[in-house]
Design an enzyme around this catalytic site. Structure first.
Site, PDB file in Angstrom:
ATOM      1  N   ASP A   1       2.492  -8.557   5.070  1.00 39.69           N
ATOM      2  CA  ASP A   1       2.429  -8.013   3.705  1.00 39.69           C
ATOM      3  C   ASP A   1       1.061  -8.262   3.075  1.00 39.69           C
ATOM      4  O   ASP A   1       0.403  -9.251   3.390  1.00 39.69           O
ATOM      5  CB  ASP A   1       3.459  -8.733   2.821  1.00 39.69           C
ATOM      6  CG  ASP A   1       4.815  -8.057   2.823  1.00 39.69           C
ATOM      7  OD1 ASP A   1       5.008  -7.116   3.595  1.00 39.69           O
ATOM      8  OD2 ASP A   1       5.678  -8.493   2.037  1.00 39.69           O
ATOM      9  N   MET A   2       0.691  -7.400   2.144  1.00 39.41           N
ATOM     10  CA  MET A   2      -0.553  -7.616   1.397  1.00 39.41           C
ATOM     11  C   MET A   2      -0.202  -8.035  -0.029  1.00 39.41           C
ATOM     12  O   MET A   2       0.625  -7.399  -0.676  1.00 39.41           O
ATOM     13  CB  MET A   2      -1.390  -6.336   1.386  1.00 39.41           C
ATOM     14  CG  MET A   2      -2.775  -6.541   0.851  1.00 39.41           C
ATOM     15  SD  MET A   2      -3.739  -7.772   1.761  1.00 39.41           S
ATOM     16  CE  MET A   2      -4.269  -6.835   3.198  1.00 39.41           C
TER      17      MET A   2
ATOM     18  N   GLN B   1      -3.577  -1.009   0.509  1.00 37.56           N
ATOM     19  CA  GLN B   1      -3.066  -0.521  -0.791  1.00 37.56           C
ATOM     20  C   GLN B   1      -4.027   0.519  -1.359  1.00 37.56           C
ATOM     21  O   GLN B   1      -5.202   0.219  -1.604  1.00 37.56           O
ATOM     22  CB  GLN B   1      -2.966  -1.711  -1.762  1.00 37.56           C
ATOM     23  CG  GLN B   1      -2.033  -2.808  -1.291  1.00 37.56           C
ATOM     24  CD  GLN B   1      -2.465  -4.187  -1.785  1.00 37.56           C
ATOM     25  OE1 GLN B   1      -3.642  -4.533  -1.727  1.00 37.56           O
ATOM     26  NE2 GLN B   1      -1.516  -4.988  -2.239  1.00 37.56           N
TER      27      GLN B   1
ATOM     28  N   ARG C   1       0.364  -0.084   7.550  1.00 35.50           N
ATOM     29  CA  ARG C   1       1.233   0.414   6.487  1.00 35.50           C
ATOM     30  C   ARG C   1       0.362   0.750   5.275  1.00 35.50           C
ATOM     31  O   ARG C   1      -0.419  -0.077   4.807  1.00 35.50           O
ATOM     32  CB  ARG C   1       2.245  -0.655   6.073  1.00 35.50           C
ATOM     33  CG  ARG C   1       3.039  -0.243   4.816  1.00 35.50           C
ATOM     34  CD  ARG C   1       3.877  -1.363   4.278  1.00 35.50           C
ATOM     35  NE  ARG C   1       4.835  -1.795   5.254  1.00 35.50           N
ATOM     36  CZ  ARG C   1       5.300  -3.048   5.344  1.00 35.50           C
ATOM     37  NH1 ARG C   1       4.887  -3.974   4.518  1.00 35.50           N
ATOM     38  NH2 ARG C   1       6.177  -3.352   6.278  1.00 35.50           N
TER      39      ARG C   1
ATOM     40  N   GLY D   1       0.364  -0.121  -3.758  1.00 33.59           N
ATOM     41  CA  GLY D   1      -0.025  -1.446  -4.250  1.00 33.59           C
ATOM     42  C   GLY D   1       0.840  -1.841  -5.425  1.00 33.59           C
ATOM     43  O   GLY D   1       1.111  -1.016  -6.300  1.00 33.59           O
ATOM     44  N   ALA D   2       1.277  -3.090  -5.462  1.00 35.51           N
ATOM     45  CA  ALA D   2       2.302  -3.508  -6.416  1.00 35.51           C
ATOM     46  C   ALA D   2       1.825  -4.513  -7.458  1.00 35.51           C
ATOM     47  O   ALA D   2       2.621  -5.004  -8.240  1.00 35.51           O
ATOM     48  CB  ALA D   2       3.482  -4.101  -5.644  1.00 35.51           C
TER      49      ALA D   2
ATOM     50  N   HIS E   1       7.868   6.184  -1.921  1.00 31.93           N
ATOM     51  CA  HIS E   1       9.064   6.969  -2.275  1.00 31.93           C
ATOM     52  C   HIS E   1       8.660   8.231  -3.007  1.00 31.93           C
ATOM     53  O   HIS E   1       9.497   8.988  -3.458  1.00 31.93           O
ATOM     54  CB  HIS E   1       9.985   6.133  -3.181  1.00 31.93           C
ATOM     55  CG  HIS E   1      10.223   4.760  -2.669  1.00 31.93           C
ATOM     56  ND1 HIS E   1       9.415   3.701  -2.988  1.00 31.93           N
ATOM     57  CD2 HIS E   1      11.151   4.287  -1.803  1.00 31.93           C
ATOM     58  CE1 HIS E   1       9.834   2.614  -2.352  1.00 31.93           C
ATOM     59  NE2 HIS E   1      10.881   2.951  -1.628  1.00 31.93           N
TER      60      HIS E   1
ATOM     61  N   ARG F   1       9.699 -12.621  -8.511  1.00 36.74           N
ATOM     62  CA  ARG F   1       8.241 -12.717  -8.411  1.00 36.74           C
ATOM     63  C   ARG F   1       7.637 -11.313  -8.418  1.00 36.74           C
ATOM     64  O   ARG F   1       6.679 -11.034  -9.103  1.00 36.74           O
ATOM     65  CB  ARG F   1       7.871 -13.449  -7.119  1.00 36.74           C
ATOM     66  CG  ARG F   1       6.427 -13.857  -7.030  1.00 36.74           C
ATOM     67  CD  ARG F   1       6.232 -14.865  -5.911  1.00 36.74           C
ATOM     68  NE  ARG F   1       6.387 -14.261  -4.598  1.00 36.74           N
ATOM     69  CZ  ARG F   1       5.405 -13.713  -3.910  1.00 36.74           C
ATOM     70  NH1 ARG F   1       4.195 -13.697  -4.402  1.00 36.74           N
ATOM     71  NH2 ARG F   1       5.621 -13.192  -2.729  1.00 36.74           N
ATOM     72  N   ARG F   2       8.265 -10.418  -7.663  1.00 37.78           N
ATOM     73  CA  ARG F   2       7.774  -9.032  -7.613  1.00 37.78           C
ATOM     74  C   ARG F   2       7.848  -8.378  -8.999  1.00 37.78           C
ATOM     75  O   ARG F   2       6.960  -7.645  -9.397  1.00 37.78           O
ATOM     76  CB  ARG F   2       8.598  -8.217  -6.605  1.00 37.78           C
ATOM     77  CG  ARG F   2       8.092  -8.383  -5.177  1.00 37.78           C
ATOM     78  CD  ARG F   2       6.962  -7.414  -4.958  1.00 37.78           C
ATOM     79  NE  ARG F   2       5.890  -7.926  -4.144  1.00 37.78           N
ATOM     80  CZ  ARG F   2       5.711  -7.650  -2.858  1.00 37.78           C
ATOM     81  NH1 ARG F   2       6.559  -6.918  -2.218  1.00 37.78           N
ATOM     82  NH2 ARG F   2       4.671  -8.116  -2.230  1.00 37.78           N
TER      83      ARG F   2
HETATM   84  C1  LIG Z   1       8.110  -0.563   3.002  1.00 35.91           C
HETATM   85  C2  LIG Z   1       7.287  -0.981   1.826  1.00 35.91           C
HETATM   86  C3  LIG Z   1       6.482  -2.088   1.932  1.00 35.91           C
HETATM   87  C4  LIG Z   1       5.653  -2.458   0.861  1.00 35.91           C
HETATM   88  N1  LIG Z   1       4.796  -3.511   1.023  1.00 35.91           N
HETATM   89  C5  LIG Z   1       3.908  -3.786   0.040  1.00 35.91           C
HETATM   90  C6  LIG Z   1       2.914  -4.770   0.218  1.00 35.91           C
HETATM   91  O1  LIG Z   1       2.798  -5.419   1.276  1.00 35.91           O
HETATM   92  N2  LIG Z   1       2.039  -5.001  -0.802  1.00 35.91           N
HETATM   93  C7  LIG Z   1       2.102  -4.295  -1.983  1.00 35.91           C
HETATM   94  O2  LIG Z   1       1.243  -4.498  -2.857  1.00 35.91           O
HETATM   95  N3  LIG Z   1       3.057  -3.366  -2.188  1.00 35.91           N
HETATM   96  C8  LIG Z   1       3.961  -3.102  -1.214  1.00 35.91           C
HETATM   97  N4  LIG Z   1       4.922  -2.133  -1.429  1.00 35.91           N
HETATM   98  C9  LIG Z   1       5.129  -1.569  -2.797  1.00 35.91           C
HETATM   99  C10 LIG Z   1       4.231  -0.362  -3.087  1.00 35.91           C
HETATM  100  O3  LIG Z   1       2.896  -0.770  -3.173  1.00 35.91           O
HETATM  101  C11 LIG Z   1       4.631   0.333  -4.398  1.00 35.91           C
HETATM  102  O4  LIG Z   1       4.491  -0.565  -5.465  1.00 35.91           O
HETATM  103  C12 LIG Z   1       6.056   0.844  -4.419  1.00 35.91           C
HETATM  104  O5  LIG Z   1       6.424   1.389  -3.188  1.00 35.91           O
HETATM  105  C13 LIG Z   1       6.197   1.951  -5.476  1.00 35.91           C
HETATM  106  O6  LIG Z   1       5.278   3.006  -5.234  1.00 35.91           O
HETATM  107  P1  LIG Z   1       5.710   4.425  -4.617  1.00 35.91           P
HETATM  108  O7  LIG Z   1       4.611   4.862  -3.718  1.00 35.91           O
HETATM  109  O8  LIG Z   1       7.022   4.293  -3.937  1.00 35.91           O
HETATM  110  O9  LIG Z   1       5.800   5.442  -5.791  1.00 35.91           O
HETATM  111  P2  LIG Z   1       5.801   5.312  -7.389  1.00 35.91           P
HETATM  112  O10 LIG Z   1       4.419   5.559  -7.866  1.00 35.91           O
HETATM  113  O11 LIG Z   1       6.511   4.058  -7.850  1.00 35.91           O
HETATM  114  O12 LIG Z   1       6.716   6.519  -7.744  1.00 35.91           O
HETATM  115  C14 LIG Z   1       6.214   7.830  -7.556  1.00 35.91           C
HETATM  116  C15 LIG Z   1       7.314   8.829  -7.711  1.00 35.91           C
HETATM  117  O13 LIG Z   1       8.307   8.606  -6.692  1.00 35.91           O
HETATM  118  C16 LIG Z   1       9.545   8.993  -7.203  1.00 35.91           C
HETATM  119  N5  LIG Z   1      10.452   7.868  -7.164  1.00 35.91           N
HETATM  120  C17 LIG Z   1      10.123   6.592  -7.011  1.00 35.91           C
HETATM  121  N6  LIG Z   1      11.228   5.845  -7.000  1.00 35.91           N
HETATM  122  C18 LIG Z   1      12.251   6.666  -7.170  1.00 35.91           C
HETATM  123  C19 LIG Z   1      13.659   6.485  -7.252  1.00 35.91           C
HETATM  124  N7  LIG Z   1      14.236   5.297  -7.177  1.00 35.91           N
HETATM  125  N8  LIG Z   1      14.417   7.564  -7.393  1.00 35.91           N
HETATM  126  C20 LIG Z   1      13.875   8.783  -7.490  1.00 35.91           C
HETATM  127  N9  LIG Z   1      12.565   9.010  -7.428  1.00 35.91           N
HETATM  128  C21 LIG Z   1      11.773   7.966  -7.262  1.00 35.91           C
HETATM  129  C22 LIG Z   1       9.344   9.472  -8.623  1.00 35.91           C
HETATM  130  O14 LIG Z   1       9.108  10.857  -8.607  1.00 35.91           O
HETATM  131  C23 LIG Z   1       8.087   8.744  -9.005  1.00 35.91           C
HETATM  132  O15 LIG Z   1       7.400   9.377 -10.051  1.00 35.91           O
HETATM  133  C24 LIG Z   1       5.720  -1.727  -0.365  1.00 35.91           C
HETATM  134  C25 LIG Z   1       6.546  -0.612  -0.468  1.00 35.91           C
HETATM  135  C26 LIG Z   1       7.313  -0.226   0.596  1.00 35.91           C
HETATM  136  C27 LIG Z   1       8.174   0.996   0.464  1.00 35.91           C
END
Ligand SMILES: Cc1cc2nc3c(=O)[nH]c(=O)nc-3n(C[C@H](O)[C@H](O)[C@H](O)COP(=O)(O)OP(=O)(O)OC[C@H]3O[C@@H](n4cnc5c(N)ncnc54)[C@H](O)[C@@H]3O)c2cc1C
Length: 268
Positions: free
Chosen positions: A94-95, A123, A144, A148-149, A187, A248-249
């Site tokens: 993970d990052m 990210q 991956r 970014g979170a 997503h 934490r997240r």
């Molecule tokens: C497998 C995985 C591993 C990850 N690992 C890391 C990591 O190591 N480090 C890190 O910093 N971050 C990690 N993340 C988190 C990531 O960085 C994002 O913060 C998180 O995935 C939300 O961004 P998003 O790209 O899904 O879209 P977002 O920008 O959150 O959403 C974009 C659009 O997606 C749609 N959407 C999103 N959620 C929904 C929902 N529940 N229902 C319907 N539509 C929806 C909507 O249209 C929304 O406007 C990880 C995420 C995943 C999936």
């Protein structure tokens, strides 16, 4: 080129990934022996598990930039990688926030000497990431890509969502056009569609890249992609510390709360 360039469709592939954090041990911390034994316990648990086709994710370092801290993280990560390999699975590290990017990528680089299957996370919100993608888009490299979170300062990250998405697309082009195995963690429906069309533009066969989503978020979309022949991996926080991990997240970035709540009420 290792990846197949045919467009043949495969049976739906649905995999699971679980996450565990390697925390932030430091060599002189009194908690270190306990940390080490907990890593051994993870190793032992993995040894007995049949995990073929799944993957593990864990973070390497948090804040501790000393060479000693990095060495401790590396030693611990090796225990997990070895056990994962024995259990027939892989590890993706993970990052965390940008202060750990260099040390985490260094650790992944070191791990890959013995465990070349180890994955890295990049990210798209960081300015540096397109360049990191170029470095890591080589044969055998599992990367991956996520948005970014963390709440990052504007000096290192794009503050605007649209810019983050544009960066994501640029990074997708580098990774899908490269020789490695991209893991598309989002997503976002628009980015999923962009990734699918870039994958066919670059002649990628399903299985030479994969989609990743969080467990419980957009399950209908996960099923739709799998039925279309895509590889979909579901990320599952696992273990006794899941509540602390979730909190934490959520604390790291207020938007994560709305993301979490949205996923509770929507399956699409
Ligand atoms: C497998 C995985 C591993 C990850 N690992 C890391 C990591 O190591 N480090 C890190 O910093 N971050 C990690 N993340 C988190 C990531 O960085 C994002 O913060 C998180 O995935 C939300 O961004 P998003 O790209 O899904 O879209 P977002 O920008 O959150 O959403 C974009 C659009 O997606 C749609 N959407 C999103 N959620 C929904 C929902 N529940 N229902 C319907 N539509 C929806 C909507 O249209 C929304 O406007 C990880 C995420 C995943 C999936």
């Amino acid at each position: 080129m290792k990846t197949s360039r045919t467009s043949s469709r495969r049976a739906p592939t649905w995999r699971r990934t679980s996450t565990c954090s390697t925390g932030s041990p430091s060599a002189d911390s009194p908690a270190e022996p306990r940390s080490r034994s907990s890593f051994s316990a993870i190793g032992q648990a993995l040894e007995g598990a049949a995990l073929e086709g799944s993957a593990l994710a864990g973070s390497a370092l948090e804040g501790d930039e000393s060479a000693t801290g990095e060495q401790v993280a590396l030693d611990n990560a090796r225990i997990i990688c070895r056990a994962a390999r024995n259990a027939g699975t892989t590890v993706t590290v993970d990052m965390e926030d940008h202060t750990t990017t260099d040390s985490t990528l260094t650790i992944v680089h070191q791990l890959r000497k013995d465990f070349p299957e180890t994955g890295a996370v990049l990210q798209s919100y960081l300015h540096r990431t397109e360049s990191d993608c170029r470095t890591l888009a080589h044969e055998g490299s599992r990367v991956r890509l996520c948005k970014g979170a963390y709440a990052e300062p504007p000096g290192v990250a794009f503050p605007d969502r649209l810019e983050v998405d544009r960066s994501y697309v640029r990074c997708l082009k580098v990774l899908l056009g490269g020789q490695g195995h991209p893991m598309i963690a989002t997503h976002d429906p628009r980015l999923i569609e962009v990734a699918s069309s870039l994958a066919s533009r670059y002649g990628r066969a399903p299985g030479s890249y994969e989609f990743q989503m969080l467990y419980g978020v957009r399950p209908d979309e996960q099923r739709r992609l799998a039925e279309r022949g895509e590889t979909v991996r579901v990320y599952l926080p696992y273990g006794r510390e899941w509540y602390g991990y979730l909190m934490r997240r959520l604390a790291e970035r207020p938007q994560n709360l709305s993301f979490f709540l949205k996923s509770l009420v929507s399956k699409k």
